[in-house]
Design a protein around this motif. Sequence first.
Motif, PDB file in Angstrom:
ATOM      1  N   VAL A  43      -3.031  -3.742  -4.181  1.00  0.00           N
ATOM      2  CA  VAL A  43      -1.832  -2.705  -4.347  1.00  0.00           C
ATOM      3  C   VAL A  43      -0.537  -3.481  -3.917  1.00  0.00           C
ATOM      4  CG1 VAL A  43      -0.936  -0.876  -2.943  1.00  0.00           C
ATOM      5  CG2 VAL A  43      -3.298  -0.829  -3.286  1.00  0.00           C
ATOM      6  N   LEU A  71       0.594   2.852  -9.821  1.00  0.00           N
ATOM      7  CA  LEU A  71       0.375   3.890  -9.090  1.00  0.00           C
ATOM      8  C   LEU A  71       1.407   4.750  -8.400  1.00  0.00           C
ATOM      9  CD1 LEU A  71      -1.568   1.349  -6.400  1.00  0.00           C
ATOM     10  CD2 LEU A  71      -2.585   2.772  -7.999  1.00  0.00           C
ATOM     11  N   THR A  75       0.799   6.887  -3.140  1.00  0.00           N
ATOM     12  CA  THR A  75      -0.662   6.275  -3.076  1.00  0.00           C
ATOM     13  C   THR A  75      -0.157   4.854  -2.386  1.00  0.00           C
ATOM     14  OG1 THR A  75      -1.594   7.448  -4.890  1.00  0.00           O
ATOM     15  CG2 THR A  75      -2.630   5.446  -4.538  1.00  0.00           C
ATOM     16  N   ALA A  76       0.567   3.842  -2.919  1.00  0.00           N
ATOM     17  CA  ALA A  76       0.813   2.656  -2.516  1.00  0.00           C
ATOM     18  C   ALA A  76       1.304   2.691  -1.043  1.00  0.00           C
ATOM     19  CB  ALA A  76       2.221   2.126  -3.477  1.00  0.00           C
ATOM     20  N   ALA A  78       0.565   4.777   1.065  1.00  0.00           N
ATOM     21  CA  ALA A  78      -0.797   5.326   2.110  1.00  0.00           C
ATOM     22  C   ALA A  78      -1.379   4.061   2.344  1.00  0.00           C
ATOM     23  CB  ALA A  78      -1.353   6.520   1.442  1.00  0.00           C
ATOM     24  N   ALA A  79      -1.768   3.197   1.158  1.00  0.00           N
ATOM     25  CA  ALA A  79      -2.508   2.004   1.188  1.00  0.00           C
ATOM     26  C   ALA A  79      -1.848   1.344   2.259  1.00  0.00           C
ATOM     27  CB  ALA A  79      -2.824   1.461  -0.073  1.00  0.00           C
ATOM     28  N   ARG A  82      -2.399   2.567   5.555  1.00  0.00           N
ATOM     29  CA  ARG A  82      -3.836   2.145   6.262  1.00  0.00           C
ATOM     30  C   ARG A  82      -4.080   0.787   6.979  1.00  0.00           C
ATOM     31  NH1 ARG A  82      -4.977   5.445   1.956  1.00  0.00           N
ATOM     32  NH2 ARG A  82      -5.642   3.810   0.758  1.00  0.00           N
TER      33      ARG A  82
END
Length: 167
Positions: A43, A71, A75-76, A78-79, A82
């Motif tokens: 990512v 993406l 999404t980017a 969030a990755a 995490r």
Amino acid sequence: MPLALYADLISDLRPLIADLGVHPERFQTWDARLELVAAGGLVVLKTKRAKGVVDSLFWGRAPKATENKQLPEATAFAAIDRFLALGAHLALADALPDGVVLDEAFPHCAVKLSYRKKGAPKSLSLSMIFIGFNDETDAMAYADRAGGSLPLTTTRPLKGEKLHEWR
């Protein structure tokens, strides 16, 4: 020599990265590139604001895929969030020696970030490569297995030629 853990730096970095995604109006300028390798996937979050113009691109590659795909921004972010939420992080102090690669079983993220918040007297920059773990025990076990083959950070603040903590 004991290894340097980065709980304090990560606890400052995580909300800062989130702010870039949620409240970009709080920043005068920024230039961020984060490349996360996790579970065999990639990512990349790349965003920049200069002279009032924002330019962003978010892409990734699924495990075992050969092509990158764009993406969604959420999404980017969030990755990356995490990854930053993991329990412990080690950092590289220098480039990897020739022929040495990081273990794909452990997520790692290259962070190159410079920013200036509105009203701040100066810009700050960070350039580091972090390896994420569930907890400090996993981090220390990884370092023991790596032996001296990885240039892991042992002193803080990191002030190398290419890699550095906040300056």
